[in-house]
Scaffold this active site. Structure first.
Site, PDB file in Angstrom:
ATOM      1  N   ARG A 240       0.859  -1.182   0.000  1.00  0.00           N
ATOM      2  CA  ARG A 240       0.000   0.000   0.000  1.00  0.00           C
ATOM      3  C   ARG A 240       0.894   1.230   0.000  1.00  0.00           C
ATOM      4  O   ARG A 240       1.940   1.249   0.667  1.00  0.00           O
ATOM      5  CB  ARG A 240      -0.897   0.039   1.246  1.00  0.00           C
ATOM      6  CG  ARG A 240      -2.044  -0.951   1.228  1.00  0.00           C
ATOM      7  CD  ARG A 240      -3.096  -0.606   0.171  1.00  0.00           C
ATOM      8  NE  ARG A 240      -4.244  -1.489   0.232  1.00  0.00           N
ATOM      9  CZ  ARG A 240      -4.358  -2.625  -0.464  1.00  0.00           C
ATOM     10  NH1 ARG A 240      -3.401  -3.015  -1.280  1.00  0.00           N
ATOM     11  NH2 ARG A 240      -5.448  -3.360  -0.348  1.00  0.00           N
ATOM     12  N   GLU A 269      -4.293   7.347  -4.674  1.00  0.00           N
ATOM     13  CA  GLU A 269      -4.382   6.677  -5.968  1.00  0.00           C
ATOM     14  C   GLU A 269      -5.617   7.199  -6.683  1.00  0.00           C
ATOM     15  O   GLU A 269      -6.680   7.243  -6.057  1.00  0.00           O
ATOM     16  CB  GLU A 269      -4.498   5.162  -5.786  1.00  0.00           C
ATOM     17  CG  GLU A 269      -3.198   4.552  -5.319  1.00  0.00           C
ATOM     18  CD  GLU A 269      -3.242   3.045  -5.145  1.00  0.00           C
ATOM     19  OE1 GLU A 269      -4.280   2.432  -5.464  1.00  0.00           O
ATOM     20  OE2 GLU A 269      -2.238   2.483  -4.696  1.00  0.00           O
ATOM     21  N   HIS A 288      -1.345   0.063  -9.526  1.00  0.00           N
ATOM     22  CA  HIS A 288      -1.962  -0.869  -8.572  1.00  0.00           C
ATOM     23  C   HIS A 288      -2.554  -2.089  -9.300  1.00  0.00           C
ATOM     24  O   HIS A 288      -3.774  -2.318  -9.256  1.00  0.00           O
ATOM     25  CB  HIS A 288      -3.038  -0.153  -7.734  1.00  0.00           C
ATOM     26  CG  HIS A 288      -3.384  -0.877  -6.466  1.00  0.00           C
ATOM     27  ND1 HIS A 288      -3.727  -0.243  -5.300  1.00  0.00           N
ATOM     28  CD2 HIS A 288      -3.431  -2.208  -6.179  1.00  0.00           C
ATOM     29  CE1 HIS A 288      -3.983  -1.143  -4.359  1.00  0.00           C
ATOM     30  NE2 HIS A 288      -3.810  -2.355  -4.877  1.00  0.00           N
TER      31      HIS A 288
HETATM   32  C1  GLV Z   1      -5.100  -5.425  -3.637  1.00  0.00           C
HETATM   33  O1  GLV Z   1      -4.485  -4.425  -3.455  1.00  0.00           O
HETATM   34  C2  GLV Z   1      -5.500  -6.300  -2.570  1.00  0.00           C
HETATM   35  O2  GLV Z   1      -5.395  -5.932  -1.391  1.00  0.00           O
HETATM   36  O3  GLV Z   1      -5.965  -7.403  -2.886  1.00  0.00           O
END
Ligand code: GLV
Length: 329
Positions: A240, A269, A288
């Site tokens: 993250r 984001e 991401h």
């Molecule tokens: C994606 O970022 C997840 O947490 O699956």
């Protein structure tokens, strides 16, 4: 029950799972590819029995405290930092996630980032498209070997372990720090435990972050930690954005404190286009997408649907982080 109501916050990501739920329940689907507005989320949380959400949907205490008929939130993700879990538990609302179906895809992607960063794959491609390949000259693109180097893993969960397995095939030495020690992984992969993160940071050529975002890990990597890394080392973040201080990462990359970084996640984001990080050639950035293979996104959708069905039937959910919420409503 067929009259149970489900609100699904995106239409295009998991169409098969949505069609499946549609055959059983009264569903409503937000048709845009951006998150539903806050007022609508609050309204739907109050009206519905279940929500199927994405990581960018904010499920906080205000929403959960007012959601009198809500029984379950199925987040199509393994990470749950968008959800206030204690508030959900207090309100008797079960929270589902999708562990066990995405770690291999995330590990493939992490290795892609490591290879691309170390060997200037994305950088070389950017230069060609910018019209900069005018003569055969490898010197501006000299990279660093991955094979034989030391990989540092912070957070040896399912994803960290899957990354470590790939590292073995590259003859890498693996050092790691995690909330708990994993003797079975040390035996299987020869990974070496370090009881503090600082040792991993200072020893590794590639540091890959795989811990979840929690109050303890928020901005865990900043100037002090980046200063501990070698000037030839690389940082990879697929967890993250808020685990790394972005301004201090910029300073470390611009000042040559570390050699480069690859980040699949940012805060916020999407990252604003004028963010200083985007001006750096030694930063590799992706939107991401570490878990985003077709197969894995489908599996995450199926697991989210299965979480909802199980919760509404009063059965054990395939992925539930707060089973203690059961029966509190
Ligand atoms: C994606 O970022 C997840 O947490 O699956």
């Amino acid at each position: 029950m067929p009259d149970d109501r489900i609100f699904i916050t995106r239409s295009h990501i998991i169409p098969e799972a949505i069609a499946y739920l549609d055959g059983i329940y009264d569903i409503e689907v937000w048709q845009q590819n951006s998150p539903p507005p806050r007022t609508l989320m609050l309204e739907k949380a109050q009206e519905c029995d279940a929500l199927l959400t994405e990581v960018t949907d904010i499920i906080d205490a205000e929403l959960l405290d007012s959601a009198t008929s809500l029984k379950v939130v199925a987040n199509r993700a393994v990470g749950l930092d968008n959800i206030d879990i204690p508030a959900a538990t207090r309100n008797g609302i079960l929270i589902g996630n999708t562990p066990g179906v995405l770690h291999e895809s995330c590990a493939d992607f992490t290795f892609g980032l490591i290879l691309s960063l170390a060997r200037n794959i994305a950088y070389g491609e950017r230069r060609i498209r910018a019209g900069e390949w005018k003569v055969f000259d490898q010197i501006p693109y000299l990279g660093t070997d991955v094979h034989g180097a030391t990989l540092g893993i912070i957070g040896m969960g399912l994803i960290g372990t899957a990354v470590a397995r790939r590292a073995r095939a590259f003859d890498m030495r693996i050092v790691y720090h995690s909330r708990s020690r994993k003797p079975e992984i040390e035996n299987e992969l020869g990974a070496e435990w370090r009881d503090d993160m600082d040792s991993v940071l200072s020893e590794a050529d590639y540091v890959s972050l795989h811990m979840p975002l929690t109050p303890e890990t928020e901005f865990m990597i900043g100037k002090r930690e980046l200063d501990l890394m070698q000037p030839t080392a690389f940082l990879i973040n697929t967890t993250r954005g808020r685990t790394v201080n972005p301004r201090e990462l910029y300073d470390a990359l611009a000042g040559g404190v570390i050699a480069g970084a690859a980040i699949d996640v940012t805060d916020p984001e999407p990252i604003p286009i004028d963010d200083p990080l985007l001006s750096l050639d030694n930063l590799l950035i992706t939107p991401h997408i570490a878990s985003a293979s077709r197969q894995t996104v489908r599996r995450m959708g199926q697991m989210s649907a299965a979480n909802i069905i199980a919760a509404l039937n009063g059965e054990p959910m395939p992925g539930c982080v707060n089973p203690q919420a059961l029966g509190k409503k």
